[in-house]
Design a protein around this motif. Structure first.
Motif, PDB file in Angstrom:
ATOM      1  N   UNK A  59      55.448   0.848  19.623  1.00 59.22           N
ATOM      2  CA  UNK A  59      55.438   1.983  18.516  1.00 59.22           C
ATOM      3  C   UNK A  59      53.951   2.001  17.865  1.00 59.22           C
ATOM      4  N   UNK A  60      53.950   3.221  17.303  1.00 64.36           N
ATOM      5  CA  UNK A  60      52.561   3.530  17.052  1.00 64.36           C
ATOM      6  C   UNK A  60      51.924   2.274  16.042  1.00 64.36           C
ATOM      7  N   UNK A  61      52.634   1.598  15.262  1.00 63.35           N
ATOM      8  CA  UNK A  61      52.276   0.690  14.296  1.00 63.35           C
ATOM      9  C   UNK A  61      51.821  -0.631  15.186  1.00 63.35           C
ATOM     10  N   UNK A  62      52.056  -0.642  16.503  1.00 61.04           N
ATOM     11  CA  UNK A  62      51.451  -1.895  17.020  1.00 61.04           C
ATOM     12  C   UNK A  62      52.625  -2.833  17.533  1.00 61.04           C
ATOM     13  N   UNK A  63      53.628  -2.752  17.008  1.00 68.54           N
ATOM     14  CA  UNK A  63      54.786  -3.705  17.327  1.00 68.54           C
ATOM     15  C   UNK A  63      55.540  -3.115  18.704  1.00 68.54           C
ATOM     16  N   UNK A  64      56.121  -3.974  19.190  1.00 70.03           N
ATOM     17  CA  UNK A  64      56.940  -3.470  20.526  1.00 70.03           C
ATOM     18  C   UNK A  64      58.350  -4.056  20.394  1.00 70.03           C
ATOM     19  N   UNK A  76      44.229  -5.910  23.274  1.00 69.40           N
ATOM     20  CA  UNK A  76      43.445  -4.574  23.138  1.00 69.40           C
ATOM     21  C   UNK A  76      43.620  -3.662  24.207  1.00 69.40           C
ATOM     22  N   UNK A  77      44.318  -3.805  25.252  1.00 74.14           N
ATOM     23  CA  UNK A  77      44.467  -2.967  26.380  1.00 74.14           C
ATOM     24  C   UNK A  77      46.080  -2.516  26.259  1.00 74.14           C
ATOM     25  N   UNK A  78      46.306  -1.403  27.075  1.00 74.35           N
ATOM     26  CA  UNK A  78      47.855  -1.065  27.239  1.00 74.35           C
ATOM     27  C   UNK A  78      48.231  -1.599  28.232  1.00 74.35           C
ATOM     28  N   UNK A  79      49.526  -1.948  28.524  1.00 72.67           N
ATOM     29  CA  UNK A  79      49.954  -2.466  29.777  1.00 72.67           C
ATOM     30  C   UNK A  79      50.372  -4.142  29.765  1.00 72.67           C
ATOM     31  N   UNK A  99      61.236 -14.830  36.135  1.00 72.17           N
ATOM     32  CA  UNK A  99      61.836 -13.656  36.703  1.00 72.17           C
ATOM     33  C   UNK A  99      60.462 -12.778  36.795  1.00 72.17           C
ATOM     34  N   UNK A 100      60.792 -11.678  37.878  1.00 67.67           N
ATOM     35  CA  UNK A 100      59.899 -10.830  37.936  1.00 67.67           C
ATOM     36  C   UNK A 100      60.528  -9.395  37.819  1.00 67.67           C
ATOM     37  N   UNK A 101      59.881  -8.385  37.115  1.00 66.27           N
ATOM     38  CA  UNK A 101      60.227  -7.151  36.832  1.00 66.27           C
ATOM     39  C   UNK A 101      59.352  -6.196  36.950  1.00 66.27           C
ATOM     40  N   UNK A 102      59.564  -4.930  36.898  1.00 63.68           N
ATOM     41  CA  UNK A 102      58.846  -3.821  36.557  1.00 63.68           C
ATOM     42  C   UNK A 102      58.925  -3.445  35.135  1.00 63.68           C
ATOM     43  N   UNK A 103      57.746  -3.251  34.477  1.00 65.80           N
ATOM     44  CA  UNK A 103      58.040  -2.764  33.139  1.00 65.80           C
ATOM     45  C   UNK A 103      58.037  -1.442  32.916  1.00 65.80           C
ATOM     46  N   UNK A 104      58.570  -0.751  32.195  1.00 58.60           N
ATOM     47  CA  UNK A 104      58.618   0.749  31.992  1.00 58.60           C
ATOM     48  C   UNK A 104      58.287   0.564  30.460  1.00 58.60           C
ATOM     49  N   UNK A 105      57.005   1.357  30.172  1.00 59.49           N
ATOM     50  CA  UNK A 105      56.646   1.289  28.936  1.00 59.49           C
ATOM     51  C   UNK A 105      56.710   2.752  28.134  1.00 59.49           C
ATOM     52  N   UNK A 106      57.416   2.991  27.212  1.00 64.96           N
ATOM     53  CA  UNK A 106      57.051   4.290  26.624  1.00 64.96           C
ATOM     54  C   UNK A 106      56.544   4.093  25.112  1.00 64.96           C
ATOM     55  N   UNK A 107      55.731   5.060  24.924  1.00 66.12           N
ATOM     56  CA  UNK A 107      54.981   5.045  23.466  1.00 66.12           C
ATOM     57  C   UNK A 107      55.793   5.965  22.495  1.00 66.12           C
ATOM     58  N   UNK A 108      56.120   5.382  21.387  1.00 69.80           N
ATOM     59  CA  UNK A 108      56.787   6.237  20.326  1.00 69.80           C
ATOM     60  C   UNK A 108      56.143   5.856  19.067  1.00 69.80           C
ATOM     61  N   UNK A 109      56.475   6.837  18.135  1.00 69.77           N
ATOM     62  CA  UNK A 109      55.804   6.905  16.798  1.00 69.77           C
ATOM     63  C   UNK A 109      56.333   5.688  16.044  1.00 69.77           C
ATOM     64  N   UNK A 110      57.972   5.714  16.073  1.00 73.74           N
ATOM     65  CA  UNK A 110      58.714   4.512  15.459  1.00 73.74           C
ATOM     66  C   UNK A 110      59.628   4.148  16.274  1.00 73.74           C
ATOM     67  N   UNK A 116      44.188  -3.879  17.878  1.00 69.95           N
ATOM     68  CA  UNK A 116      45.278  -3.994  18.676  1.00 69.95           C
ATOM     69  C   UNK A 116      46.060  -2.775  19.087  1.00 69.95           C
ATOM     70  N   UNK A 117      46.081  -2.824  20.525  1.00 69.45           N
ATOM     71  CA  UNK A 117      46.679  -1.608  21.258  1.00 69.45           C
ATOM     72  C   UNK A 117      48.119  -1.885  21.631  1.00 69.45           C
ATOM     73  N   UNK A 118      48.226  -2.934  22.469  1.00 70.81           N
ATOM     74  CA  UNK A 118      49.524  -3.310  22.687  1.00 70.81           C
ATOM     75  C   UNK A 118      49.694  -4.779  23.012  1.00 70.81           C
TER      76      UNK A 118
END
Ligand code: ATP
Length: 293
Positions: free
Chosen positions: A98-103, A272-275, A8-19, A230-232
């Motif tokens: 999420x702020x704790x590193x999980x997605x 170690x990097x976002x995205x 598959x090919x997609x555009x990832x839309x990422x939003x950072x949340x505390x939890x 851990x960033x993402x």
């Protein structure tokens, strides 16, 4: 040796949340960012950046997001064949980081689900014996099965990462040479021994921060993760699989401890990097990783 990734090919839309929000809750997110994504794209781009000749076959809709994916892929060394299907929307992944590193990831599959067995069979007409087919869990059962059967008929080696997990995967293991599964997937599938018993020649277990293991009948190689902040973690598993397979393929070797080390370094770079794709090692970094022991 060439690799063919059908996925598959997609555009990832990422939003950072505390939890993560509880059901029914409305919460604030900190930033919305967009990246090239989809497991097929992730794995193909990571492989191509190692220098391995890699074809990507994926479907998009005839819309602005499909054109955006095509434009971004044109900047990558991958040989991308995007099938622009009428009447379907390009796929998207919504990622909560999420702020704790999980997605948590939600992926639509209108375009991926519309890929047909013929798309896969035609795509593999350029493949030669010894080439590698790489698949994930986003396509439909008939298309995934047709790709695996066409690959076997052509003498290709096949690798499958059954994510997202779909029920049909249970019937496909006899057509798979190499399985890449994380801990959750391994548990759902009855463990590496169950996969080996169904004819899979080798299983790579990825264990997050605890590293990975390569399991063959009667043999196991354990490899630690490479330390990182851990960033993402999005795309870490895709990057790991792609680099492990490419490292071995470029040396004309079977999967080995060195391939797992290369994969762990590339995956830690990503963690170690976002995205997603933009967090993978670029071509120069990837080649430096593969030059190491
Ligand atoms: N916290 C971490 N520190 C270092 N390396 C990590 C970490 N998390 C993941 N990795 C690397 O990435 C590889 C794949 O991670 P994991 O087992 O979590 O796969 P996954 O669940 O498919 O990943 P994802 O779905 O987040 O892409 C691991 O084997 C490891 O090498």
């Amino acid at each position: 040796m060439k690799a063919f990734v059908i996925g598959n090919a997609a555009l990832d839309e990422t939003v950072s949340v505390d939890d993560f929000p509880r059901p029914g809750a409305s919460i604030f997110g900190q930033a919305l960012s967009q990246d090239l994504g989809g497991k097929g794209v992730n794995q193909a781009v990571a492989m191509a950046r190692t220098g391995l000749a890699c074809h990507l076959i994926a479907a998009v809709g005839q819309d602005a997001r499909g054109r955006e994916i095509a434009a971004r892929l044109a900047a990558e060394p991958v040989m991308a064949q995007l099938i622009a299907l009428p009447g379907v929307a390009t796929d998207n992944s919504i990622i909560l980081m999420a702020g704790h590193g999980e997605n948590a990831v939600i992926t639509t599959r209108a375009a991926a689900g519309a890929m047909t067995p013929d798309h896969a069979i035609v795509a593999l007409e350029k493949a030669a014996p010894g080439d590698l087919l790489v698949l994930q869990g986003n396509l439909g059962a008939a298309t995934t099965g047709a790709a695996l059967r066409a690959a076997r008929a052509r003498g290709m080696r096949t690798a499958l990462n059954p994510s997202p997990m779909q029920d049909y995967v249970a019937e496909l293991w006899p057509l798979v040479d190499c399985a890449f599964v994380n801990e959750d997937e391994a548990a759902m599938l009855g463990g590496d021994a169950a996969l080996l018993a169904q004819g899979v020649a080798e299983v790579v277990l990825t264990l997050g921060a605890r590293g990975a293991a390569l399991v063959r009948p009667g043999a196991r190689i354990d490899a630690p993760a490479s330390p990182c902040v851990v960033v993402d973690t999005t795309g870490a598993g895709d990057c790991f699989m792609a680099v492990a397979l490419a490292s071995a393929a470029l040396r004309g070797a079977p999967l080995d401890a060195r391939a797992l080390r290369h994969a762990a370094i590339a995956a830690a770079w990503t963690v170690g990097r976002a995205g997603t794709v933009s967090a993978f090692p670029d071509t120069g970094a990837m080649r430096a990783i593969l030059a190491g022991d």
